[in-house]
Design a protein around this motif. Structure first.
Motif, PDB file in Angstrom:
ATOM      1  N   LEU A  34       0.736   2.391   9.657  1.00 60.80           N
ATOM      2  CA  LEU A  34      -0.652   2.745   9.370  1.00 60.80           C
ATOM      3  C   LEU A  34      -0.920   4.223   9.633  1.00 60.80           C
ATOM      4  CD1 LEU A  34      -3.469   1.739   8.569  1.00 60.80           C
ATOM      5  CD2 LEU A  34      -3.874   1.288  10.999  1.00 60.80           C
ATOM      6  N   GLU A  35      -0.419   4.732  10.749  1.00 56.24           N
ATOM      7  CA  GLU A  35      -0.599   6.154  11.054  1.00 56.24           C
ATOM      8  C   GLU A  35       0.086   7.030   9.994  1.00 56.24           C
ATOM      9  OE1 GLU A  35       0.674   7.038  15.041  1.00 56.24           O
ATOM     10  OE2 GLU A  35      -0.749   5.619  15.914  1.00 56.24           O
ATOM     11  N   TYR A  36       1.285   6.655   9.598  1.00 54.08           N
ATOM     12  CA  TYR A  36       2.023   7.407   8.588  1.00 54.08           C
ATOM     13  C   TYR A  36       1.266   7.396   7.256  1.00 54.08           C
ATOM     14  CZ  TYR A  36       5.763   8.681   5.359  1.00 54.08           C
ATOM     15  OH  TYR A  36       6.505   9.278   4.372  1.00 54.08           O
ATOM     16  N   GLN A  37       0.780   6.225   6.860  1.00 59.14           N
ATOM     17  CA  GLN A  37       0.060   6.125   5.606  1.00 59.14           C
ATOM     18  C   GLN A  37      -1.267   6.893   5.657  1.00 59.14           C
ATOM     19  OE1 GLN A  37      -0.258   1.976   4.545  1.00 59.14           O
ATOM     20  NE2 GLN A  37       1.925   1.821   4.044  1.00 59.14           N
ATOM     21  N   ASN A  38      -1.928   6.887   6.793  1.00 59.28           N
ATOM     22  CA  ASN A  38      -3.164   7.663   6.937  1.00 59.28           C
ATOM     23  C   ASN A  38      -2.887   9.156   6.776  1.00 59.28           C
ATOM     24  OD1 ASN A  38      -4.989   5.573   7.262  1.00 59.28           O
ATOM     25  ND2 ASN A  38      -4.816   5.564   9.493  1.00 59.28           N
ATOM     26  N   ARG A  39      -1.798   9.628   7.372  1.00 53.67           N
ATOM     27  CA  ARG A  39      -1.428  11.040   7.210  1.00 53.67           C
ATOM     28  C   ARG A  39      -1.142  11.360   5.737  1.00 53.67           C
ATOM     29  NH1 ARG A  39       1.716  10.094  11.935  1.00 53.67           N
ATOM     30  NH2 ARG A  39       3.596  10.066  10.668  1.00 53.67           N
ATOM     31  N   GLN A  40      -0.432  10.459   5.060  1.00 49.02           N
ATOM     32  CA  GLN A  40      -0.126  10.678   3.646  1.00 49.02           C
ATOM     33  C   GLN A  40      -1.403  10.716   2.801  1.00 49.02           C
ATOM     34  OE1 GLN A  40       2.606   7.413   2.874  1.00 49.02           O
ATOM     35  NE2 GLN A  40       4.306   8.875   2.676  1.00 49.02           N
ATOM     36  N   ILE A  41      -2.329   9.809   3.060  1.00 52.30           N
ATOM     37  CA  ILE A  41      -3.587   9.771   2.305  1.00 52.30           C
ATOM     38  C   ILE A  41      -4.394  11.041   2.547  1.00 52.30           C
ATOM     39  CG2 ILE A  41      -5.822   8.596   2.138  1.00 52.30           C
ATOM     40  CD1 ILE A  41      -3.682   7.066   0.741  1.00 52.30           C
ATOM     41  N   LYS A  42      -4.426  11.505   3.803  1.00 55.66           N
ATOM     42  CA  LYS A  42      -5.156  12.743   4.116  1.00 55.66           C
ATOM     43  C   LYS A  42      -4.560  13.927   3.354  1.00 55.66           C
ATOM     44  CE  LYS A  42      -6.870  11.408   8.641  1.00 55.66           C
ATOM     45  NZ  LYS A  42      -6.799  11.576  10.090  1.00 55.66           N
TER      46      LYS A  42
ATOM     47  N   ASP B  68       1.409  -0.413  13.401  1.00 53.24           N
ATOM     48  CA  ASP B  68       0.648   0.748  13.870  1.00 53.24           C
ATOM     49  C   ASP B  68       1.279   2.047  13.384  1.00 53.24           C
ATOM     50  OD1 ASP B  68      -1.440   1.995  15.414  1.00 53.24           O
ATOM     51  OD2 ASP B  68       0.088   2.470  16.930  1.00 53.24           O
TER      52      ASP B  68
ATOM     53  N   SER C 153       0.833  -1.208   0.000  1.00 54.28           N
ATOM     54  CA  SER C 153       0.000   0.000   0.000  1.00 54.28           C
ATOM     55  C   SER C 153       0.865   1.256   0.000  1.00 54.28           C
ATOM     56  CB  SER C 153      -0.958   0.004   1.189  1.00 54.28           C
ATOM     57  OG  SER C 153      -0.264   0.085   2.406  1.00 54.28           O
ATOM     58  N   GLN C 154       2.044   1.192   0.616  1.00 55.32           N
ATOM     59  CA  GLN C 154       2.948   2.349   0.592  1.00 55.32           C
ATOM     60  C   GLN C 154       3.413   2.624  -0.830  1.00 55.32           C
ATOM     61  OE1 GLN C 154       3.714   4.455   3.192  1.00 55.32           O
ATOM     62  NE2 GLN C 154       4.617   5.674   1.564  1.00 55.32           N
TER      63      GLN C 154
END
Length: 190
Positions: free
Chosen positions: A177-185, A174, A28-29
């Motif tokens: 996931l947090e890093y990827q969520n920030r990138q997606i936002k 974890d 996903s990254q």
């Protein structure tokens, strides 16, 4: 003992699932990188030769290699020893005596109605032999308990190490996931 063996299987399953999750997050990254810029997409394309990687690589048909624990082998050894010793156990060998009354042999041999005679002395020697055999069985039982305690200790230490490893993998997942969520936002805000 058996609960620890079940717990080991559960810990191994958890660790395997975390490996799958981390692998999926790496994929996903790559997809996030390709969404961020044209250059990231080109980089991902050439890094794998233009092939897309499946997100989940779990195969149902392939049996997994699971290392057997020391506790499992100890349990099997104890089961086989128990089956062998049941036939020769003192409680099974003594005739005409109730299993739950250990003093019945003593009461039978040294009752006041009986007078000591040469056969009684022979019987006393027989009692000493039985006591020696019983002590041998107790020694074997204590040896089994010692081996079981050692096996339990080793299993608990190994499972503690597995828990630490799982904890580290879960923390990594974890954080990713947090890093990827920030990138997606960030991508969605653009």
């Amino acid at each position: 003992m058996q609960e620890l063996v079940k717990q080991r299987e559960q810990l191994e399953n958890i660790e395997e699932n975390l490996d799958v999750i981390n692998s999926t997050m790496r994929t996903s990254q790559k997809h996030i990188n390709s969404l961020k810029s044209l250059f990231g997409g080109i980089k991902n394309y050439f890094s794998k030769g233009g092939q897309t990687e499946p997100t989940v690589r779990v195969s149902v048909d392939v049996p997994e290699k699971r290392h057997t624990s020391a506790l499992s082998s100890t349990i099997e050894t104890l089961k086989s020893d128990t089956k062998l010793s049941e036939a020769t156990h003192p409680a099974m060998r003594i005739r005409n005596l109730p299993y739950d009354d250990p003093d019945s042999l003593k009461n039978e041999l040294f009752s006041p109605e009986k007078t000591p005679s040469p056969p009684a002395m022979k019987l006393t020697n027989n009692v000493e032999e039985k006591l020696d055999k019983n002590l041998e069985f107790m020694s074997m039982g204590l040896g089994r308990l010692k081996n079981l305690a050692i096996g339990l200790n080793e299993e608990i230490e190994q499972q503690n190490e597995m828990i630490d490893l799982i904890h580290n993998k879960a923390d990594k997942a974890d954080e990713t996931l947090e890093y990827q969520n920030r990138q997606i936002k960030r991508i969605l805000k653009k």
